[in-house]
Design a protein around this motif. Structure first.
Motif, short mmCIF file in Angstrom:
data_model
loop_
_atom_site.label_atom_id
_atom_site.label_comp_id
_atom_site.label_asym_id
_atom_site.label_seq_id
_atom_site.Cartn_x
_atom_site.Cartn_y
_atom_site.Cartn_z
N PHE A 54 0.76 -1.44 0.01
CA PHE A 54 0.07 0.18 0.04
C PHE A 54 0.85 1.29 0.23
O PHE A 54 0.32 2.37 -0.35
CB PHE A 54 -0.91 -0.06 1.22
CG PHE A 54 -1.88 -0.89 1.36
CD1 PHE A 54 -3.05 -1.01 0.38
CD2 PHE A 54 -1.83 -2.19 1.82
CE1 PHE A 54 -4.02 -1.98 0.46
CE2 PHE A 54 -2.62 -3.25 1.94
CZ PHE A 54 -3.73 -3.30 1.20
N LEU A 60 -3.13 3.38 2.48
CA LEU A 60 -3.65 1.94 3.34
C LEU A 60 -4.98 2.58 3.64
O LEU A 60 -6.21 1.84 3.47
CB LEU A 60 -2.90 1.68 4.41
CG LEU A 60 -3.38 0.59 5.15
CD1 LEU A 60 -3.67 -0.49 4.38
CD2 LEU A 60 -2.46 0.22 6.40
N ALA A 63 -7.49 2.85 1.07
CA ALA A 63 -8.05 1.50 0.33
C ALA A 63 -8.87 0.83 1.40
O ALA A 63 -10.10 0.05 1.07
CB ALA A 63 -6.74 0.45 0.17
#
Length: 206
Positions: A54, A60, A63
């Motif tokens: 990531f 991150l 996501a």
């Protein structure tokens, strides 16, 4: 034989485990309190593997949120103009994103946030850390006033999203974008740059 370049796709089970650990950590501790090391521990992997999949903590988090856009890609353009028009540019950016196909994902997140405290925490952190904090960090203001100003701007956008895209109250739901920019932009501008009222007597009383 052609050699493939770039990062390997990796094991999807590992990626999913990292995302699950990240969602749990962000929901429990918030964006600022959740560390890459703790997320890696929760997923049973080395922290280097989290960065491999990531990159940064911001990526991150996006996501984990299934965010339809990366605010970091569009906010610099909003900040590039005259400060006197920042409120209107922020409202324009907000409406442009929510009126686009990406807005459907935003509506889904908002609906879930209203009914789930777990999702509400994630959504709240997304708005504050990925959008408002980026904007406010580029605007000169007193540090002690920043949290209230951020909260006021967030309240304006959350209310606009809820009424226009979720509840769909007319005529606001179908009002042209330029009408809303002209109506809401000055309020956002005032929240960012205007005078804040002094706390009243007993404001700090418990």
């Amino acid at each position: 034989m052609v050699r493939r370049t770039g990062r390997r796709p990796g094991n999807p089970d590992t990626r999913d485990a990292i995302l699950a650990a990240a969602r749990a950590a962000f929901a429990e501790k918030g964006y600022d309190g959740a560390s890459i090391r703790a997320i890696a521990t929760g997923a049973g992997v080395d922290p280097a593997l989290v960065h491999h999949y990531f990159g940064t903590k911001d990526k991150l988090f996006l996501a984990a949120m299934n965010a339809p856009i990366d605010p970091g890609d569009i906010i610099p353009e909003v900040l590039a103009g005259d400060p006197d028009g920042l409120g209107e540019r922020l409202v324009t950016m907000f409406l442009t994103v929510w009126d686009s196909p990406a807005g459907k994902a935003g509506v889904g997140l908002l609906r879930s946030a209203v009914s789930s405290e777990w999702t509400a925490r994630l959504f709240r952190d997304f708005v504050v850390t990925q959008v408002l904090r980026r904007v406010m960090g580029a605007v000169p203001m007193k540090p002690e006033e920043a949290p209230l100003r951020v909260s006021l701007v967030a309240s304006q956008f959350a209310g606009l999203a809820l009424v226009r895209y979720v509840i769909k109250v007319e005529p606001l739901a179908s009002a042209p974008r330029e009408v809303l920019v002209a109506a809401v932009g000055p309020t956002v501008q005032r929240y960012i740059f205007g005078e804040l009222p002094a706390p009243g007597p007993g404001a700090d009383a418990g």
